[in-house]
Design an enzyme around this catalytic site. Structure first.
Site, PDB file in Angstrom:
ATOM      1  N   LYS A  47       1.778 -30.194  15.632  1.00  0.00           N
ATOM      2  CA  LYS A  47       0.774 -29.147  15.474  1.00  0.00           C
ATOM      3  C   LYS A  47       0.605 -28.869  13.977  1.00  0.00           C
ATOM      4  O   LYS A  47       0.028 -29.685  13.287  1.00  0.00           O
ATOM      5  CB  LYS A  47       1.162 -27.954  16.345  1.00  0.00           C
ATOM      6  CG  LYS A  47       0.973 -28.370  17.813  1.00  0.00           C
ATOM      7  CD  LYS A  47       1.514 -27.452  18.845  1.00  0.00           C
ATOM      8  CE  LYS A  47       1.189 -28.023  20.234  1.00  0.00           C
ATOM      9  NZ  LYS A  47       2.047 -27.535  21.301  1.00  0.00           N
ATOM     10  N   HIS A  51       4.088 -23.435  18.208  1.00  0.00           N
ATOM     11  CA  HIS A  51       2.921 -22.877  17.507  1.00  0.00           C
ATOM     12  C   HIS A  51       3.313 -21.943  16.368  1.00  0.00           C
ATOM     13  O   HIS A  51       2.465 -21.247  15.818  1.00  0.00           O
ATOM     14  CB  HIS A  51       2.022 -22.117  18.485  1.00  0.00           C
ATOM     15  CG  HIS A  51       1.391 -23.015  19.498  1.00  0.00           C
ATOM     16  ND1 HIS A  51       0.247 -23.736  19.249  1.00  0.00           N
ATOM     17  CD2 HIS A  51       1.772 -23.343  20.746  1.00  0.00           C
ATOM     18  CE1 HIS A  51      -0.065 -24.451  20.310  1.00  0.00           C
ATOM     19  NE2 HIS A  51       0.846 -24.229  21.229  1.00  0.00           N
ATOM     20  N   SER A  77       1.352 -20.234  23.813  1.00  0.00           N
ATOM     21  CA  SER A  77       0.324 -21.207  23.452  1.00  0.00           C
ATOM     22  C   SER A  77      -1.062 -20.870  23.979  1.00  0.00           C
ATOM     23  O   SER A  77      -2.051 -21.328  23.426  1.00  0.00           O
ATOM     24  CB  SER A  77       0.739 -22.600  23.924  1.00  0.00           C
ATOM     25  OG  SER A  77       1.073 -22.582  25.289  1.00  0.00           O
TER      26      SER A  77
HETATM   27  C1  LIG Z   1       2.379 -28.259  22.556  1.00  0.00           C
HETATM   28  C2  LIG Z   1       3.606 -27.612  23.097  1.00  0.00           C
HETATM   29  C3  LIG Z   1       4.700 -28.373  23.506  1.00  0.00           C
HETATM   30  C4  LIG Z   1       4.633 -29.871  23.617  1.00  0.00           C
HETATM   31  O1  LIG Z   1       4.648 -30.463  22.377  1.00  0.00           O
HETATM   32  P1  LIG Z   1       4.100 -31.965  22.227  1.00  0.00           P
HETATM   33  O2  LIG Z   1       4.729 -32.431  20.976  1.00  0.00           O
HETATM   34  O3  LIG Z   1       2.625 -31.884  22.174  1.00  0.00           O
HETATM   35  O4  LIG Z   1       4.583 -32.719  23.426  1.00  0.00           O
HETATM   36  C5  LIG Z   1       5.847 -27.708  23.873  1.00  0.00           C
HETATM   37  N1  LIG Z   1       5.909 -26.368  23.866  1.00  0.00           N
HETATM   38  C6  LIG Z   1       4.857 -25.591  23.515  1.00  0.00           C
HETATM   39  C7  LIG Z   1       4.986 -24.107  23.530  1.00  0.00           C
HETATM   40  C8  LIG Z   1       3.674 -26.201  23.130  1.00  0.00           C
HETATM   41  O5  LIG Z   1       2.629 -25.459  22.809  1.00  0.00           O
END
Ligand SMILES: *Cc1c(COP(=O)(O)O)cnc(C)c1O
Length: 389
Positions: A237, A206, A178
């Site tokens: 996302k 992602h 990320s």
């Molecule tokens: C954003 C993210 C999460 C958390 O997801 P949310 O739905 O925002 O709580 C978990 N793992 C990774 C790799 C992320 O980038």
């Protein structure tokens, strides 16, 4: 008490590590309004522009009118709605697995999956740059965590060999990292897992909607659909909604429903949100042109940054890190860009390792060529002013 809080805050701020909230007006998109000022947005994870898409809004509204706003209870009590069932069926189909289950957030999914399935006697091999929610899940599980150097499968193999065969073992990795935007070598990781009788879990936060011919994620990108035991990802996302999923075998999902505390002891996600997420996945499948635009923009922006002399690390995805090093300087760079109408956030320790503070630019399908050209020009000017290039 006041001293204890104030002292800690002052210490953080002295180190250039203080964080503040800023509020955006209107919906998420390529342009947002902050403090009354129109800003080009280069830091959301809304890769396909679906978060503000009227079709998702409409799906949410329709489901809310029928099923209400709040789920009212845990899914296992009386908070399970048709919208949840449909979304989970759709996710399993999309991912090509027997079953899927939805969690409230990606953070809660990781914490619940890992602590629900693993315990004191088990060993978890975790990439050093894995997301914080994976680390927290491992800590909560009380399993033994063995961190391997980032994407280093030779080091991972040595650790697997050394661990021997008696204990239950799993490798857990982000599929797209990320803060670095690089991709885990899932093909090699899966081979190692087979050789050393080890399970594999991937976090596709992602990657879903971004990678793979159909946008199903890195698992599809590598052609490993049947080879990954636990596929987790978020709906917040590229999917444009909120919540998260875990897909895999029917036994995996049924066990999680019984054992993942972050699934059991929390209210189900609002049915309207589940319906919006379902619509987001449908659009990922039906509109490959969104993904095409995302990748065209990504290649264009990355080449532009590299031509200017910025270090984008090993990024291969729409997450473009711009390495600065020093935290205070990264913040100055970000502020300088903000003054020029660009939102590109500074990422500092502990989110990234010491001395690797960076700007993290994310590209979306919604950006126009002229947005990216403007951003590159401003980054060139600001970068020269701060002696970064
Ligand atoms: C954003 C993210 C999460 C958390 O997801 P949310 O739905 O925002 O709580 C978990 N793992 C990774 C790799 C992320 O980038």
């Amino acid at each position: 008490m006041d001293d204890f809080l104030g002292d800690q805050l002052a210490a953080l701020r002295r180190k250039g590590l203080g964080r503040e909230l800023c509020t955006i007006e209107g919906a998420q998109g390529r342009q947002i309004v902050i403090d009354g000022k129109l800003i080009l947005n280069f830091c959301s994870n809304n890769y396909l522009g679906l978060a503000g898409d009227p079709r998702l809004v409409q799906a949410a509204v329709a489901a809310m009118q029928e099923q209400g706003v709040g789920a009212g209870a845990s899914r296992l009590v009386c908070g399970n709605f048709p919208a949840h069932r449909r979304l989970e069926e759709q996710l399993a189909r999309f991912k090509g697995t027997e079953k899927g289950v939805v969690f409230s957030t990606g953070y809660m999914a990781n914490v619940g999956i890992i602590s629900g399935l693993f315990g004191r006697d088990d060993i978890i091999f975790s990439d050093r740059l894995n997301h914080a929610s994976i680390i927290d899940g491992i800590q909560l599980s009380r399993a033994e965590m063995r961190r391997y150097p980032h994407n280093d499968t030779a080091a991972l193999e040595a650790m697997l060999r050394q661990a021997g065969g008696r204990r239950k073992k799993i490798i857990i990795t982000d599929s797209v990292f990320s803060m670095d935007g690089d991709i885990a070598p899932l093909d090699r990781i899966v081979k190692l897992a087979r050789d050393y009788e080890c399970l594999v879990m991937v976090d596709e936060a992602h990657a879903v909607g971004v990678l793979g011919a159909q946008g199903r994620g890195a698992v599809e990108h590598f052609g490993l659909q049947d080879k990954i035991n636990i596929q987790m990802g978020t709906l917040s996302k590229a999917v444009g909604a909120f919540g998260a999923y875990c897909c895999g075998s029917a036994d995996l999902v049924d066990l999680l429903v019984n054992k993942a505390r972050s699934f059991i002891y929390t209210t189900g996600i609002p049915p309207g949100i589940a319906a919006a997420a379902l619509r987001g996945i449908e659009l990922i499948e039906q509109e490959p042109s969104l993904r095409q635009r995302l990748w065209d923009n990504t290649h264009y922006a990355r080449q532009g940054l590299q031509r200017l002399g910025f270090d984008t690390l090993r990024s291969q995805t729409p997450i473009l890190p711009i390495l600065v090093g020093d935290s205070a300087r990264a913040v100055r760079f970000s502020q300088e860009l903000f003054a020029r109408g660009l939102l590109v956030s500074a990422i500092r320790p502990p989110t990234v390792p010491e001395n690797s503070a960076r700007l993290r630019m994310t590209i979306t399908a919604e950006h126009r060529r002229e947005d990216i050209d403007y951003a590159l020009k401003q980054m060139e000017d600001a970068g020269k002013k701060l002696c970064l290039i």
